[in-house]
Design a protein around this motif. Structure first.
Motif, PDB file in Angstrom:
ATOM      1  N   HIS A 213      45.471  45.201  37.330  1.00 48.65           N
ATOM      2  CA  HIS A 213      44.603  43.568  36.744  1.00 48.65           C
ATOM      3  C   HIS A 213      43.101  43.419  38.089  1.00 48.65           C
ATOM      4  O   HIS A 213      42.844  44.170  39.021  1.00 48.65           O
ATOM      5  CB  HIS A 213      45.308  42.264  37.730  1.00 48.65           C
ATOM      6  CG  HIS A 213      44.476  41.509  37.995  1.00 48.65           C
ATOM      7  ND1 HIS A 213      44.087  40.632  36.661  1.00 48.65           N
ATOM      8  CD2 HIS A 213      44.173  40.485  38.709  1.00 48.65           C
ATOM      9  CE1 HIS A 213      43.152  39.404  36.889  1.00 48.65           C
ATOM     10  NE2 HIS A 213      43.483  39.411  38.497  1.00 48.65           N
ATOM     11  N   CYS A 215      40.330  42.054  39.296  1.00 46.97           N
ATOM     12  CA  CYS A 215      38.933  40.834  38.688  1.00 46.97           C
ATOM     13  C   CYS A 215      37.381  40.921  38.502  1.00 46.97           C
ATOM     14  O   CYS A 215      37.384  41.958  38.811  1.00 46.97           O
ATOM     15  CB  CYS A 215      39.022  39.977  40.276  1.00 46.97           C
ATOM     16  SG  CYS A 215      40.429  39.401  40.811  1.00 46.97           S
ATOM     17  N   GLU A 237      39.774  38.814  33.723  1.00 49.10           N
ATOM     18  CA  GLU A 237      39.436  37.929  33.494  1.00 49.10           C
ATOM     19  C   GLU A 237      38.260  37.841  32.167  1.00 49.10           C
ATOM     20  O   GLU A 237      37.540  38.180  31.761  1.00 49.10           O
ATOM     21  CB  GLU A 237      38.732  37.357  34.178  1.00 49.10           C
ATOM     22  CG  GLU A 237      38.953  37.795  36.015  1.00 49.10           C
ATOM     23  CD  GLU A 237      38.167  36.597  37.287  1.00 49.10           C
ATOM     24  OE1 GLU A 237      38.535  37.240  37.549  1.00 49.10           O
ATOM     25  OE2 GLU A 237      37.511  35.482  36.738  1.00 49.10           O
ATOM     26  N   ASP A 297      43.152  33.818  33.315  1.00 46.37           N
ATOM     27  CA  ASP A 297      41.832  35.067  34.150  1.00 46.37           C
ATOM     28  C   ASP A 297      42.718  35.700  35.530  1.00 46.37           C
ATOM     29  O   ASP A 297      42.584  36.287  35.542  1.00 46.37           O
ATOM     30  CB  ASP A 297      41.379  34.067  34.336  1.00 46.37           C
ATOM     31  CG  ASP A 297      40.079  34.080  33.368  1.00 46.37           C
ATOM     32  OD1 ASP A 297      40.399  34.531  32.026  1.00 46.37           O
ATOM     33  OD2 ASP A 297      39.276  33.436  33.898  1.00 46.37           O
ATOM     34  N   CYS A 298      43.522  34.549  36.275  1.00 43.65           N
ATOM     35  CA  CYS A 298      43.847  35.708  37.594  1.00 43.65           C
ATOM     36  C   CYS A 298      45.001  35.137  38.431  1.00 43.65           C
ATOM     37  O   CYS A 298      45.940  33.693  37.418  1.00 43.65           O
ATOM     38  CB  CYS A 298      43.173  35.251  38.245  1.00 43.65           C
ATOM     39  SG  CYS A 298      42.641  36.339  40.086  1.00 43.65           S
TER      40      CYS A 298
HETATM   41 ZN   LIG Z   1      41.919  38.137  39.650  1.00 46.87          ZN
END
Ligand SMILES: [Zn+2]
Length: 328
Positions: A213, A215, A237, A297-298
């Motif tokens: 993942h 960001c 995201e 998204d997160c």
């Molecule tokens: Zn994130």
């Protein structure tokens, strides 16, 4: 390594963290003031984990997480459990947020499993797969003060070695999907080769489906090199920036699966099902259906528990509708 995970098309999941219930936030404060014992805190972390699993089952997600009840900062958590560190006094990250930055003062060594207890606890409560969750070697390097090694490469290699040991522990415990977060990479596209090397050292040869993942950051610089990351899925995201990321990806290779962030986590507004359905449609402009996993998204740790559950519910319902378009 691509495994047959036997999941529905467009598997739904979350990025990792859930908000800490009030009783747990209180207990952590009391623990730091030495008002309660480690055991008392652990009991409440386990209680929160059980609630996280129940919530994810209610929502109907396909791939679950333990929710990270026991973690504060994602780098310090690991540094505190490895040899080779001293933890600094709190330093400012942004605004009024502070975190204790790890200082590497000697050789980084694996002491004992760091995430295994909560992974096992969570996996024993559900028949669905639970993701193993690690912070990646590149981010661990970038978020630590290095007072021991002679280069950034050496630090990444040292972290990769111990994180691989953790990954092996998770695999032995039945973990089939591992997520290795590299949020620091979003603003350091010039070092993507180094991050890729670290990830490769962690996952190479393991029998787990691997995710990283990242960001959102300066993605226009990262996009041309994203294919270099040796994992099965890149989780990004999309919703928070209104899918402009698709434009930045255009013309670049993206051989991995994508974890498609379909709702913004930086707002109290719940993204309605219809809007998520539209977001899923947008993704088809760039990705093949087989590439797509669906998630927020997160991490959800800055939302409330109610917002998290509601948001995920809309997402799961949208995905169910979206799936029907692909039924043969
Ligand atoms: Zn994130």
């Amino acid at each position: 390594m691509k495994l047959d995970l036997n999941l529905s098309q467009f598997p739904t999941t979350s990025v990792g963290s859930f908000p800490k219930p009030d009783y747990l936030a209180d207990a952590r404060r009391k623990f730091y003031k030495k008002e309660i014992s480690r055991e008392e805190l652990l009991e409440l972390e386990e209680k929160a984990t059980r609630e996280f699993i129940k919530m994810q089952e209610r929502v109907g997600l396909d791939v679950l997480v333990d929710g990270e009840a026991e973690r504060g900062d994602m780098a310090t958590f690991f540094a505190e459990r490895l040899d080779g560190f001293e933890i600094s006094e709190p330093v400012r990250s942004y605004g009024n947020r502070y975190y204790k930055k790890p200082r590497i003062v000697s050789e980084i060594e694996f002491r004992e499993p760091m995430t295994l207890h909560f992974f096992k606890l969570a996996q024993n409560l559900t028949s669905k797969p639970v993701k193993g969750m690690l912070t990646g070697p590149y981010t661990m390097m970038d978020w630590s003060f290095n007072e021991h090694y002679s280069s950034r490469e050496e630090v990444v290699h040292a972290f990769a070695k111990v994180l691989r040991e953790e990954a092996i522990e998770l695999q032995k415990a039945g973990c089939k999907i591992i997520q290795i977060d590299e949020p620091a990479l979003s603003v350091r596209s010039d070092e993507i080769e180094l991050a890729a090397e670290g990830l490769k050292m962690v996952v190479e040869g393991l029998e787990m489906y691997s995710i990283t993942h990242i960001c959102y950051g300066a993605f226009e610089h990262l996009a041309p090199k994203i294919h270099l990351l040796p994992v099965d899925q890149i989780d990004l995201e999309f919703a928070g920036r209104d899918f402009e990321l698709l434009e930045q990806l255009r013309g670049h290779e993206f051989p991995q699966d994508v974890g498609l962030g379909v709702f913004d986590v930086h707002t109290h507004k719940i993204t309605p099902q219809k809007e998520i359905e539209k977001n899923l449609e947008k993704a088809l402009e760039f990705f093949r259906p087989e590439q797509i996993w669906v998630d927020p998204d997160c991490g959800l740790k800055t939302r409330t528990l109610e917002e998290s559950e509601e948001g995920l519910k809309e997402m799961v319902e949208a995905t169910k509708v979206f799936r029907t378009k692909f039924e043969k």
